[in-house]
Enzyme design. Structure first.
Site, short mmCIF file in Angstrom:
data_model
loop_
_atom_site.label_atom_id
_atom_site.label_comp_id
_atom_site.label_asym_id
_atom_site.label_seq_id
_atom_site.Cartn_x
_atom_site.Cartn_y
_atom_site.Cartn_z
N LYS A 192 0.88 -1.07 0.03
CA LYS A 192 -0.03 -0.07 0.15
C LYS A 192 0.96 1.25 0.08
O LYS A 192 1.51 1.59 1.06
CB LYS A 192 -0.99 0.06 1.25
CG LYS A 192 -2.15 0.51 1.20
CD LYS A 192 -1.97 2.28 0.86
CE LYS A 192 -1.87 2.94 2.15
NZ LYS A 192 -1.67 4.48 1.68
N GLU A 195 -0.71 7.70 -0.32
CA GLU A 195 -1.71 8.23 -1.34
C GLU A 195 -1.03 9.59 -1.96
O GLU A 195 -1.47 10.01 -3.02
CB GLU A 195 -2.79 8.83 -0.33
CG GLU A 195 -2.43 9.43 0.74
CD GLU A 195 -2.42 8.82 1.98
OE1 GLU A 195 -1.59 7.99 2.18
OE2 GLU A 195 -2.95 9.24 3.14
N GLY A 245 7.00 4.82 8.10
CA GLY A 245 6.42 5.97 8.05
C GLY A 245 6.52 6.72 9.65
O GLY A 245 7.45 6.42 10.13
N THR A 249 1.55 7.03 13.31
CA THR A 249 0.98 5.78 12.72
C THR A 249 1.49 4.29 12.88
O THR A 249 0.94 3.69 13.05
CB THR A 249 1.12 5.85 11.10
OG1 THR A 249 0.60 7.44 10.92
CG2 THR A 249 0.19 5.15 10.15
N GLU A 267 9.78 0.89 10.66
CA GLU A 267 10.73 1.83 10.42
C GLU A 267 10.17 3.15 10.43
O GLU A 267 9.29 3.66 9.67
CB GLU A 267 11.09 1.56 8.91
CG GLU A 267 11.80 0.21 8.68
CD GLU A 267 13.26 0.04 8.93
OE1 GLU A 267 13.56 1.07 9.65
OE2 GLU A 267 13.88 -0.87 8.57
N CYS A 301 14.16 9.90 6.36
CA CYS A 301 14.14 9.39 7.84
C CYS A 301 15.31 9.44 8.71
O CYS A 301 15.47 9.79 9.73
CB CYS A 301 13.60 7.86 7.86
SG CYS A 301 14.48 6.90 6.86
N GLU A 401 11.29 15.57 14.98
CA GLU A 401 11.63 15.39 13.55
C GLU A 401 10.87 16.35 12.68
O GLU A 401 9.67 16.58 12.80
CB GLU A 401 11.22 13.98 13.13
CG GLU A 401 11.61 13.84 11.75
CD GLU A 401 10.92 12.36 11.15
OE1 GLU A 401 9.96 11.79 11.59
OE2 GLU A 401 11.86 11.72 10.73
#
Ligand code: NAD
Length: 497
Positions: A192, A195, A245, A249, A267, A301, A401
């Site tokens: 997935k 988006e 992500g 989440t 991750e 990241c 972050e």
């Protein structure tokens, strides 16, 4: 840049889109619109305009994809010999290279990143399939010495159907580093993509099918995190979830997976230090610091978002880093600038809010700090390269972050103090260190709480070197042989003789 890539990039920039982009899910070896019929827009970050539509998936599409992946796991993929699987993955690597121009241009358009960087991501994706193709038939177990009365050994069995939930900053790289080892281990996949950036995962699925991957082995369902991601990670037919992500989440994904006791690899984010000690090669360090925070406009990241510098070279580092930051040229990703836009209007507002918050606390950036546009067109979601100097360890600029082109500098009296600052956040993804003293470098490498350490070259390593985080940066490792083991269940077999 290759002439063919430059030519396709220029043509795409002029047209505002790329012809023949995928616009549906890839399920069971073919294109399928969303069952509910919904579609969404994909946006060009360099112009802030929509340029394509794709399927808005939901739980019904996810159910189709998981059913297809389960059938393929029980069917052709599960029955193939490892060597046969390896040949298909190697053919996949070659096919990715053949399609490199289109993949790089689609990725640059979707993410906003400079097309040269996107081309590097494509090469890396091909390399991931090549690497794991070579590992497939070497996935040996152990024999275990129990003495004369027994024979005991282990089997590495594929975990089954794997969900890959992918972020928008490195869509193709992240897809490849998860999908290639999962397939190598004998698993099947439902991916997935984010988006904001659905294109390259869909293109990858079609390319791999062309290279011989049987239907159902890799399925890609597009849509939002809430409508498509959440039902995927909660699906009882999924045996492992690899999620890349945000921390917020990641927590939800772990909670959803817990209902079915599904394994997870997380991750997540980072706030990684680049430690510059006084004895280093300053040219090398400046190159490293600039790449660490301004590549992909800081949307990495593992970005080196904190420069931790020894006081005696602080002034010189600032002067040199500032000079280089001022030379960065913003532009549409397809013009291959040195600094592309941020991926979305919403994300640019998040970055701006961090900088505005710092200003409200009385901090002033040495340079940058404002929203910007492509100087050629006046369009796009850009943000100036921004540097804050001598920030206190507890300040949110150090702790949070930002995921944009914002560098925070911290000053250390010596290597010991630098280590303490390096370890001074809740994240533990990456640490970089620049020094000519290999003893000092290895001492920091030993004592820093991070999943990977780069010595004298930030982002050193490749698909061969395991990658992952500690603490808020997540757990589990991708890449390298560790990444392959994540998709295996170890079974021990013990026989009484
Ligand atoms: P995000 O968490 O918002 O989204 C990531 C993915 O999760 C997207 O595909 C999204 O659709 C999906 N998603 C959202 N809600 C979901 C839910 N409830 N269930 C299942 N899936 C859901 O993150 P983002 O903003 O797209 O990415 C940026 C973050 O990712 C940063 O924090 C960055 O540090 C991190 N990141 C980490 C790595 C790594 O390797 N450690 C790599 C890249 C990005």
């Amino acid at each position: 840049m290759r002439a063919s890539l430059a030519e396709l990039a220029a043509r795409t920039l002029a047209a505002g889109t790329l012809e023949g982009l995928p616009d549906r899910h890839w399920i069971d070896g073919g294109w399928h619109g969303a069952r509910a019929g919904g579609t969404m827009e994909s946006w060009d970050a360099g112009t802030a305009r929509p340029y394509a539509r794709f399927a808005a998936g939901d739980a019904d599409d996810i159910a189709d994809a998981v059913a297809s992946a389960r059938a393929a796991f029980a069917g052709p993929w599960g029955r193939m010999t490892p060597a046969e699987r390896g040949r298909i993955l190697l053919a996949g690597a070659e096919a990715i290279r053949r399609h490199a121009d289109r993949l790089a241009v689609a990725e640059a358009l979707d993410v906003g990143k400079p097309v040269g960087e996107a081309d590097g991501d494509v090469r890396g994706a091909a390399r991931a399939f090549e690497y794991y193709a070579g590992a497939v038939d070497k996935l040996q177990g152990d024999s275990i010495p129990l003495g004369n009365g027994y024979i005991a050994f282990t089997l590495n069995e594929p975990v089954g159907v794997v969900a890959q939930v992918i972020p928008w900053n490195y869509p193709l790289s992240t897809a490849a580093r998860g999908i290639a080892p999962a397939l190598a281990a004998g698993c099947t996949v439902v991916a997935k993509p984010a988006e904001q950036t659905p294109m390259s995962a869909l293109m990858l699925a079609e390319i791999l099918a062309g290279a011989g991957l049987p239907p159902g082995v890799l399925n890609v369902v597009t849509g939002t995190g809430a409508a498509a991601g959440a039902p995927l990670v909660a699906h009882a037919g999924v045996d492992h979830v690899t999620f890349t992500g945000s921390v917020a989440t990641g927590r939800k994904v772990m909670q959803a997976a817990a209902q079915n006791i599904t394994g997870v690899t997380l991750e997540l984010g980072g706030k990684s230090p680049v430690v510059v000690l006084a004895d280093c090669d300053l040219d090398q360090a400046v190159d490293g610091v600039i790449g660490a925070i301004f590549e992909n406009a800081g949307q990495i990241c593992s970005a080196g978002s904190r420069l931790v510098v020894e006081r005696s070279v602080h002034a010189e580092m600032i002067e040199r880093v500032m000079a280089r930051a001022r030379r960065l040229v913003m532009g549409h990703g397809l013009r291959n600038p040195t600094l592309g836009p941020l991926n979305s209007a919403e994300h640019r507002e998040r970055v701006a809010a961090h900088v505005d918050g710092a200003r409200a606390r009385g901090l002033t950036p040495l340079t940058g700090g404002k929203r910007a546009v492509d100087p050629e067109t006046g369009l796009g979601w850009f943000f100036e390269p921004t540097i804050f100097d001598d920030v206190a360890p507890a300040d949110p600029l150090v702790q949070e972050e930002i995921f944009g082109p914002v560098l925070t500098i911290q000053v250390a009296e010596d290597a010991g103090a630098a280590l303490a600052l390096a370890n001074g956040t809740e994240y533990g993804l990456v640490a970089g260190v620049y020094t000519r003293d290999i003893g000092a470098a290895l001492t920091l490498a030993r004592d820093v709480d991070a999943g990977q350490v780069y010595i004298n070259e930030y982002f050193a390593g490749g698909i061969e070197t395991p990658f992952g985080g500690n603490r808020l940066s997540g757990f589990g490792r991708e890449k390298g042989l560790e990444g392959l083991r994540a998709y295996c269940k170890v079974k021990s077999v013990t026989a009484r003789l």
